[in-house]
Write an enzyme that holds these catalytic residues in place. Structure first.
Site, mmCIF file in Angstrom:
data_model
loop_
_atom_site.group_PDB
_atom_site.id
_atom_site.type_symbol
_atom_site.label_atom_id
_atom_site.label_comp_id
_atom_site.label_asym_id
_atom_site.label_seq_id
_atom_site.Cartn_x
_atom_site.Cartn_y
_atom_site.Cartn_z
ATOM 1 N N ASN A 142 -45.006 27.051 39.368
ATOM 2 C CA ASN A 142 -45.526 25.720 38.994
ATOM 3 C C ASN A 142 -44.375 24.720 39.055
ATOM 4 O O ASN A 142 -43.229 25.085 38.951
ATOM 5 C CB ASN A 142 -46.178 25.709 37.623
ATOM 6 C CG ASN A 142 -47.320 24.678 37.586
ATOM 7 O OD1 ASN A 142 -47.475 23.844 38.456
ATOM 8 N ND2 ASN A 142 -48.111 24.733 36.531
ATOM 9 N N THR A 143 -44.691 23.467 39.117
ATOM 10 C CA THR A 143 -43.728 22.474 39.557
ATOM 11 C C THR A 143 -43.967 21.147 38.861
ATOM 12 O O THR A 143 -45.038 20.895 38.347
ATOM 13 C CB THR A 143 -43.887 22.287 41.082
ATOM 14 O OG1 THR A 143 -43.786 23.547 41.711
ATOM 15 C CG2 THR A 143 -42.883 21.333 41.669
#
Length: 565
Positions: free
Chosen positions: A373-374
């Site tokens: 995730n970012t």
């Protein structure tokens, strides 16, 4: 009869109060674009956006504001990003009229190689624990970017995050959901509960959360610079922590880390130059998709049509097969980038698409090669400089490993290495950078800046980037509409880790597409999915050079905010 009229009136009032038709623009748009002249910031959390604006108002550069925002995000969005992860950026330097590319990703430990996994009979690197941990590149990235593009001292840039860490901040809605949904996989990793579950549970929406350990770490970095992280007590703490828990990342790995300035890649899509970073990231896939799509009259197909979604999906499948075969650390491989992005190659790949039928599999390109995730944010300043920045720890809460007293989780980016085939381009080797999913993007037109944008979410990013560009260029949407529009995400392509796509994968469609379109896609052989929360989170800033006005957009899928002054 009166009762029926009353109920009908009540029903009409209820629906009217739930949603109102917009006076302008597309019906799916959640808000208007944000307009301002002196500066603009768009991030996935309002506190980070406001920190960026405060820095801009103090005379800081776009890069100063981006670093301040990223530091706040590492605190308030800990399941997605933080200084235990990596960083990439594309920067428009207004004075030089030039784009700069930056790769701040870390490398595998020198003491870990593919033989370890083969001897253990492990076909994949695990997501959690010490084995997927690679060198965190974020802090070195901050200082390298700041040295070239910064104005204000780092101590001032980190102060908002330090203050929030000590005084606390209210956890926002989507971030709270992501934390609660993903902590169980990592809660037993050493140090995790002490940092993220101090009261015995993950903080919920609206609860005030403090992370004094992270605030102290930020303070050490602000005072001691990048070496405080890579050569000082922080690196020594990481070294001893990893040794105590069966890890391979060492002090020597930390001390030897370097970032790289790289040349961004581009293709021209109907008069717009689309820019991405080269491998070890996956930005090339977005350019490959767009190269294939340019051979079709996408505008005439119409947004949301079965014809458009079909060709988009097939183009994505083709690009991702090449992604699985070729994209890796260029220091260890000669990657045929010019061939992958050539018009001739796109034409040959395009011939494989059957407009009436979804393909079960596609071959990767036959090109010579030698052996998700970012958080995303973008900032623009009064001088015309623009930053497209993306930073991540990979999956939610990453490895789950929280070094003693440091207040942040170490990334698990090494999970992306292939440990089945030592001849694969992305095979694990000591000191090698793994295949990376996080990619910033930029659009120029006639050599001038047009849009800085990005879209978070692992493997969705290249296909998401392509959809944003198509929404803007082919369908004429504004920046807010382009992000709010319902998206597709095809899953099941071959992966750089070694897994292979079978049976055509699944075409996931977000709510908002017409069911007639779904029926038509099924007739073409697409397996339709309806998963939620997998379509990414988008931020963008556009610039109108004639009027000297910035346009900001932050989509509704996240807690984000675009704001300017």
């Amino acid at each position: 009869m009166k009762k029926l009229v009353f109920l009908a009136s009540l029903l009409f009032f209820t629906f009217s109060s739930i949603a109102q038709d917009r006076l302008t623009g597309e019906t799916f748009t959640t808000r208007s674009e944000i307009l301002a002249r002196k500066g603009m910031a768009a991030t996935s959390q309002p506190l980070a956006t406001q920190a960026a604006l405060d820095i801009l108002k103090k005379g800081g550069s776009a890069m100063d504001a981006a670093i301040a925002a990223n530091a706040v995000l590492g605190l308030v969005e800990p399941a997605s990003c933080g200084i235990g992860g990596d960083i990439f950026a594309i920067v428009w330097d207004a004075k030089e009229g030039k784009l700069y590319g930056f790769n701040g990703s870390g490398r595998a430990p020198q003491s870990l190689n593919i033989d370890y996994f083969m001897e253990q009979g492990m076909k994949y690197v695990p997501f959690t624990g010490p084995l997927p941990v690679t060198v965190p590149g974020c802090v070195d990235g901050w200082f390298a970017l700041h040295e070239k593009f910064g104005k204000l001292p780092m101590k001032e840039l980190l102060q908002p995050a330090i203050q929030y860490g000590r005084e606390g901040f209210p956890v926002s809605e989507v971030i709270a959901y992501e934390m609660v949904s993903n902590y169980e996989y990592v809660q037993d990793q050493p140090g995790f509960k002490k940092t993220y579950m101090p009261e015995g549970y993950i903080p919920r929406k609206g609860e005030v959360f403090k992370n004094p350990d992270l605030a102290n770490t930020y303070d050490k970095i602000a005072k001691g610079g990048r070496d405080a992280f890579y050569k000082g007590d922080i690196a020594k703490t990481i070294d001893s922590y990893m040794k105590a828990h069966g890890g391979f990342l060492s002090y020597e790995d930390m001390a030897g880390h370097t970032s790289n300035w790289v040349e961004p890649l581009s293709i021209n899509y109907r008069g717009y130059d689309i820019w991405e970073l080269p491998p070890n990231g996956q930005g090339t896939a977005a350019l490959q998709i767009l190269n294939i799509l340019e051979g079709y009259d996408i505008a005439s197909m119409g947004f949301g049509s079965a014809e458009y979604l079909h060709v988009l999906t097939e183009a994505k499948k083709l690009a991702y097969e090449d992604r699985a075969k070729f994209y890796a650390d260029p220091a260890f491989n000669k990657i045929p980038i010019s061939d992958l992005l050539s018009d001739g190659y796109a034409s040959e790949r395009r011939k494989l698409i059957d407009m009436s039928k979804a393909a079960d599999t596609y071959p990767a390109g036959d090109l010579e090669i030698e052996t998700g995730n970012t958080t995303y944010l973008t900032v623009a300043d009064k001088d015309g400089n623009m930053v497209s920045l993306i930073q991540s720890i990979y999956s939610e809460f990453a490895s789950g490993m929280v070094p003693d007293g440091l207040g942040f989780v170490l990334q698990n980016r090494g999970q992306m290495f292939n440990v089945q085939d030592r001849n694969h381009a992305n095979a694990l080797q000591p000191g090698k950078r793994p295949f990376h999913t996080i990619i910033p993007a930029f659009i120029t037109k006639d050599g001038k800046p047009h849009t800085s944008f990005g879209l978070m979410g692992g493997a969705v990013q290249p296909q998401g980037h392509a959809q944003i560009v198509v929404n803007i260029v082919d369908f004429g949407m504004n920046l807010q509409e382009a992000g709010d529009a319902p998206r597709m995400r095809h899953s099941g392509s071959s992966q750089p880790t070694g897994s292979v796509m079978t049976n055509g994968g699944t075409l996931n469609l977000e709510s908002g597409f017409d069911y007639k379109t779904v029926r038509e896609l099924r007739k073409k052989g697409h397996r339709i999915g309806t998963r939620v929360g997998i379509y990414g989170g988008y931020q963008a800033i556009g610039v109108d050079l004639e009027n000297r006005v910035y346009t900001g957009a932050s989509e509704s899928r996240k807690d984000g905010q675009a704001a300017g002054y």
